[in-house]
Design an enzyme around this catalytic site. Structure first.
Site, PDB file in Angstrom:
ATOM      1  CD1 TRP A  85     -96.796  28.420  37.350  1.00 25.85           C
ATOM      2  CD2 TRP A  85     -98.372  29.564  38.467  1.00 25.85           C
ATOM      3  NE1 TRP A  85     -96.261  28.823  38.554  1.00 25.85           N
ATOM      4  CE2 TRP A  85     -97.205  29.520  39.256  1.00 25.85           C
ATOM      5  CE3 TRP A  85     -99.500  30.222  38.973  1.00 25.85           C
ATOM      6  CZ2 TRP A  85     -97.127  30.109  40.519  1.00 25.85           C
ATOM      7  CZ3 TRP A  85     -99.443  30.811  40.233  1.00 25.85           C
ATOM      8  CH2 TRP A  85     -98.247  30.762  40.991  1.00 25.85           C
ATOM      9  CD  GLU A 137     -96.210  30.455  33.865  1.00 28.37           C
ATOM     10  OE1 GLU A 137     -97.462  30.466  33.806  1.00 28.37           O
ATOM     11  OE2 GLU A 137     -95.532  31.465  34.129  1.00 28.37           O
ATOM     12  CG  ASP A 161     -93.020  34.044  33.827  1.00 28.02           C
ATOM     13  OD1 ASP A 161     -92.080  34.837  34.042  1.00 28.02           O
ATOM     14  OD2 ASP A 161     -94.199  34.290  34.139  1.00 28.02           O
ATOM     15  CG  HIS A 170     -91.574  31.586  36.312  1.00 28.45           C
ATOM     16  ND1 HIS A 170     -92.756  30.896  36.168  1.00 28.45           N
ATOM     17  CD2 HIS A 170     -91.903  32.772  36.863  1.00 28.45           C
ATOM     18  CE1 HIS A 170     -93.756  31.647  36.601  1.00 28.45           C
ATOM     19  NE2 HIS A 170     -93.269  32.790  37.022  1.00 28.45           N
ATOM     20  CG  HIS A 205     -96.364  33.718  30.922  1.00 28.14           C
ATOM     21  ND1 HIS A 205     -96.930  33.331  32.105  1.00 28.14           N
ATOM     22  CD2 HIS A 205     -97.317  33.561  29.980  1.00 28.14           C
ATOM     23  CE1 HIS A 205     -98.185  32.940  31.882  1.00 28.14           C
ATOM     24  NE2 HIS A 205     -98.440  33.053  30.599  1.00 28.14           N
ATOM     25  CG  ASP A 262     -91.555  35.517  39.237  1.00 30.26           C
ATOM     26  OD1 ASP A 262     -91.519  36.116  38.151  1.00 30.26           O
ATOM     27  OD2 ASP A 262     -92.495  34.774  39.579  1.00 30.26           O
ATOM     28  CG  ASP A 280     -97.311  36.553  34.004  1.00 26.99           C
ATOM     29  OD1 ASP A 280     -98.087  37.300  34.632  1.00 26.99           O
ATOM     30  OD2 ASP A 280     -96.895  35.468  34.470  1.00 26.99           O
TER      31      ASP A 280
HETATM   32  C1  RNT Z   1     -96.799  32.951  38.381  1.00 26.13           C
HETATM   33  C2  RNT Z   1     -96.920  32.701  36.925  1.00 26.13           C
HETATM   34  C3  RNT Z   1     -98.298  32.805  36.365  1.00 26.13           C
HETATM   35  C4  RNT Z   1     -99.054  33.999  36.905  1.00 26.13           C
HETATM   36  C5  RNT Z   1    -100.354  34.273  36.206  1.00 26.13           C
HETATM   37  C6  RNT Z   1    -101.224  35.204  36.975  1.00 26.13           C
HETATM   38  O1  RNT Z   1     -95.521  33.032  38.817  1.00 26.13           O
HETATM   39  O2  RNT Z   1     -96.047  33.525  36.237  1.00 26.13           O
HETATM   40  O3  RNT Z   1     -98.214  32.837  34.975  1.00 26.13           O
HETATM   41  O4  RNT Z   1     -98.287  35.154  36.860  1.00 26.13           O
HETATM   42  O5  RNT Z   1    -100.993  33.091  35.918  1.00 26.13           O
HETATM   43 ZN    ZN Z   2     -96.193  33.478  34.088  1.00 27.42          ZN
END
Ligand code: RNT
Ligand code: ZN
Length: 428
Positions: free
Chosen positions: A185, A226, A259, A262, A286, A294, A326
């Site tokens: 990411w 990601e 995620d 996101h 995630h 977020d 996450d």
């Molecule tokens: C950030 C992403 C990522 C982080 C971690 C710490 O928006 O979600 O996954 O939260 O890598």
């Molecule tokens: Zn994430």
């Protein structure tokens, strides 16, 4: 207590069995699901390399609850405490900045040896490990760009860091006999409206191509990518958008990470899984909880978590899906945060397994939407809690809120004292 749990369980079992649900089989299936617990909830995403660097990359932790881990040993101690309150065997998700070493090492020079202690610990506790390159909280990401940076020398640094990370992932997989998912990411994006949306994406594509060039055994390391819709300071444009990584992942056989925080606030990842599953090599989740943005709140047993779990169970996606958490909340006991998020994710999966899926599917197929709605609603008040309690009891972890007393005890005996010390005692 055990007797009460047993009695309620037997009652609940009868009710579910009337609908053809094999509760014992469900409990076995649940026990086999590993969730990747993110180490970064334990110390507010600080890590141990470059500890003087502030958290950047457009993510933020708020709260200063006492007792955050300051050393790898403290973090492992906290992880152990949390895991002892969560039923089943799981994985721990590390970020590159959590290297456990006395060497002064740059991110692009990281190697498996800097994570040996983590591997020994994982072996000792029967845990798997997942991994992430850390493309933020570093002077070379100060202007908000990493793998898509216009300056080739900055790009080079981040490409090399990601290459090194994949090798560390493969080392985890090989050592632990469990595939490591290494998830890329990056925060890259613009605060304000860009002129050229294309060139950074072209550069990111090329950087990724180079990162993934080295062939690694997929039994040891799986690559994930990601996406994100916006971050703090990248409100107008994010290079690694959903479309970008959907395209990249499908074209290149990469695991696609979704995620929960996101996407646009009314967009849910549960709705995307059935499409993604048809085209992608694998899915990484995630599991997080966005509140208005977020915000990475602790995962609760809300409708979206339940719907994510239903999608995984109903379409039999567990085989291709890697479930990770996450979130980062520094305003409450950090161990409790882990326990709440992990147990809720398991509860959601359990609830999904305790639904009469075949029957509901048949009703839908026959156009009997009345039955579909009526049963889905009735099942919301079926006694899944009694089955959950039995699951906890059988796995020798506290039943119901009993775990909280243990966290409070740990807070009193370990965390508060930690908070009072000026600086951490160096680990080794
Ligand atoms: C950030 C992403 C990522 C982080 C971690 C710490 O928006 O979600 O996954 O939260 O890598
Ligand atoms: Zn994430």
């Amino acid at each position: 207590m055990r007797q009460e749990v047993e009695a309620s369980f037997q009652e609940a079992k009868k009710l579910y069995e009337r609908h053809g649900i094999d509760v014992e089989a469900v409990l076995e299936k649940l026990a086999a699901i590993k969730i990747s617990m993110h180490c970064w909830q334990g110390d507010d995403v600080r890590g141990f390399l470059n500890r003087d660097q502030e958290l950047t990359g457009g993510i933020a932790v708020t709260g200063n609850y006492p007792g955050a881990a300051r050393t790898p040993d403290e973090l492992r101690q906290d992880l152990e405490k949390a895991l002892s309150l969560i039923p089943g065997k799981h994985k721990v998700n590390l970020h590159a900045i959590y290297a456990d070493t006395d060497e002064k090492v740059e991110l692009d020079q990281l190697a498996p040896r800097h994570f040996e202690k983590w591997v020994d610990w994982a072996k000792e506790h029967g845990l798997g490990l997942d991994f992430n390159p850390t493309c933020f909280s570093h002077e070379k990401s100060e202007d908000g760009f990493t793998l898509s940076h216009p300056d080739p020398s900055i790009r080079r640094f981040w490409i090399d860091h990601c290459k090194a990370s994949r090798r560390i992932g493969a080392y985890f997989g090989e050592q632990l006999g469990q595939t490591c998912v290494t998830n890329v990411w990056i925060p890259d994006g613009y605060k304000d409206i860009p002129v050229d949306r294309m060139a950074p994406r072209q550069r990111l594509k090329e950087s990724l191509d180079e990162i993934f060039q080295e062939e690694l055994d997929p039994a040891f390391n799986l690559d994930a990518v990601e996406s994100k819709v916006f971050g703090l300071g990248s409100e107008s444009y994010v290079v690694g958008s959903h479309e970008f990584y959907m395209g990249y992942g499908v074209q290149n056989g990469k695991v696609i990470c979704l995620d929960a925080g996101h996407f646009h606030p009314t967009e849910t990842i549960s709705g995307k899984l059935s499409s993604l599953a048809l085209f992608s090599k694998g899915i990484l989740l995630h599991v997080s909880r966005p509140v208005r943005w977020d915000s990475d709140h602790v995962v609760i047993l809300d409708d979206e978590l339940l719907e994510i779990a239903r999608e995984l169970i109903r379409h039999d996606l567990l085989g291709m899906t890697h479930i990770g958490l996450d979130f980062f909340d520094g305003s409450i006991n950090r161990i409790a945060a882990w326990v709440i998020g992990m147990r809720n994710t398991q509860k959601a999966l359990l609830r999904a397994m305790l639904e009469p899926t075949d029957y509901l599917r048949q009703a839908e197929l026959e156009g009997d939407y009345t039955t579909r709605l009526a049963l889905m609603e009735e099942f919301k008040s079926y006694p899944f809690g009694a089955v959950w309690d039995m699951f906890c009891a059988r796995h020798h972890v506290p039943v119901r809120e009993e775990w909280l007393a243990e966290v409070k005890r740990y807070e009193r005996d370990v965390l508060t004292i930690r908070g009072q010390q000026k600086s951490a005692v160096s680990p080794s």
